[in-house]
Design a protein around this motif. Structure first.
Motif, PDB file in Angstrom:
ATOM      1  N   THR A  32       0.834  -1.198   0.000  1.00 17.58           N
ATOM      2  CA  THR A  32       0.000   0.000   0.000  1.00 17.58           C
ATOM      3  C   THR A  32       0.870   1.250   0.000  1.00 17.58           C
ATOM      4  OG1 THR A  32      -1.713  -1.168   1.226  1.00 17.58           O
ATOM      5  CG2 THR A  32      -1.828   1.230   1.234  1.00 17.58           C
ATOM      6  N   VAL A  36      -3.416   3.632  -2.544  1.00 20.46           N
ATOM      7  CA  VAL A  36      -3.297   2.731  -3.687  1.00 20.46           C
ATOM      8  C   VAL A  36      -2.630   1.434  -3.232  1.00 20.46           C
ATOM      9  CG1 VAL A  36      -2.333   2.431  -6.003  1.00 20.46           C
ATOM     10  CG2 VAL A  36      -3.096   4.695  -5.258  1.00 20.46           C
ATOM     11  N   VAL A  38      -0.941  -1.937  -4.593  1.00 16.26           N
ATOM     12  CA  VAL A  38      -0.356  -2.562  -5.778  1.00 16.26           C
ATOM     13  C   VAL A  38       0.189  -3.934  -5.400  1.00 16.26           C
ATOM     14  CG1 VAL A  38       0.224  -0.331  -6.803  1.00 16.26           C
ATOM     15  CG2 VAL A  38       1.934  -1.524  -5.451  1.00 16.26           C
ATOM     16  N   LEU A  49      -0.334  -3.402 -11.664  1.00 16.66           N
ATOM     17  CA  LEU A  49      -1.147  -2.244 -11.333  1.00 16.66           C
ATOM     18  C   LEU A  49      -2.522  -2.437 -11.966  1.00 16.66           C
ATOM     19  CD1 LEU A  49       1.598   0.381 -12.204  1.00 16.66           C
ATOM     20  CD2 LEU A  49       1.005  -0.454  -9.937  1.00 16.66           C
ATOM     21  N   ASP A  50      -3.552  -2.502 -11.140  1.00 22.18           N
ATOM     22  CA  ASP A  50      -4.903  -2.612 -11.655  1.00 22.18           C
ATOM     23  C   ASP A  50      -5.273  -1.310 -12.358  1.00 22.18           C
ATOM     24  OD1 ASP A  50      -5.502  -5.273 -10.792  1.00 22.18           O
ATOM     25  OD2 ASP A  50      -5.703  -4.521  -8.741  1.00 22.18           O
ATOM     26  N   GLU A  53      -4.389   2.512 -11.480  1.00 24.25           N
ATOM     27  CA  GLU A  53      -3.409   2.642 -10.388  1.00 24.25           C
ATOM     28  C   GLU A  53      -2.127   3.308 -10.869  1.00 24.25           C
ATOM     29  OE1 GLU A  53      -4.768  -0.969  -7.409  1.00 24.25           O
ATOM     30  OE2 GLU A  53      -3.082  -1.340  -8.756  1.00 24.25           O
ATOM     31  N   LYS A  54      -1.703   3.024 -12.084  1.00 33.64           N
ATOM     32  CA  LYS A  54      -0.503   3.666 -12.635  1.00 33.64           C
ATOM     33  C   LYS A  54      -0.703   5.178 -12.655  1.00 33.64           C
ATOM     34  CE  LYS A  54       0.137   3.575 -17.020  1.00 33.64           C
ATOM     35  NZ  LYS A  54       0.459   4.041 -18.328  1.00 33.64           N
ATOM     36  N   LYS A  56      -2.787   7.002 -10.884  1.00 32.19           N
ATOM     37  CA  LYS A  56      -2.869   7.529  -9.516  1.00 32.19           C
ATOM     38  C   LYS A  56      -1.479   7.698  -8.916  1.00 32.19           C
ATOM     39  CE  LYS A  56      -7.394   5.632  -8.315  1.00 32.19           C
ATOM     40  NZ  LYS A  56      -8.103   4.648  -7.483  1.00 32.19           N
TER      41      LYS A  56
END
Length: 139
Positions: A32, A36, A38, A49-50, A53-54, A56
């Motif tokens: 975490t 976020v 990962v 990375l869902d 997420e990248k 963010k």
């Protein structure tokens, strides 16, 4: 795209819901960074990375470096491996490059939108050099 918002410290999460690395097949650990979560490979240091997420992590100054394990010896060898499967839905991953920094390549899932980045690639993507920045302005 940087913001001064603090992503907080790095926290490791319990192994429930773990996935395997699409490159080296080792177990990935949930990490975490701020808000976020990962998945980081414990062997090669790659990141899953869902969707979004990248973006963010790249939006918050220093967050990419906190999430990324940094370059590993296995990364150059594994970077040539592009036929991995998505750890979420088992779809074949496709190779993509960043338009602003075409030397940064990663694998993407066309079904769920997740991406796999080799160790060090997220940090590289977050640190645009002057030459790279000028190239985007001149276009």
């Amino acid at each position: 795209m940087d913001t001064e918002q603090d992503m907080g410290g790095l926290e490791d999460e319990a192994p429930s819901g773990t996935i395997d690395c699409p490159k080296c097949h080792a177990t990935m650990k949930r990490v975490t960074v701020g808000d976020v979560v990962v998945d980081r490979c414990q062997a090669c240091g790659g990141l899953w990375l869902d969707v979004l997420e990248k973006e963010k992590l790249l939006a918050v100054k220093g967050a990419a470096r906190k999430a990324d394990a940094g370059p590993r010896a296995a990364a150059p060898r594994l970077d040539k491996t592009t036929k991995g499967k998505c750890p979420r839905d088992k779809s074949t991953l496709i190779h993509m490059v960043d338009l602003k920094q075409p030397h940064v390549g990663y694998e993407s899932c066309t079904v769920c939108g997740g991406v796999f980045m080799d160790a060090g690639e997220l940090t590289d993507l977050s640190e645009m050099t002057l030459r790279e920045w000028l190239r985007t302005v001149v276009r």
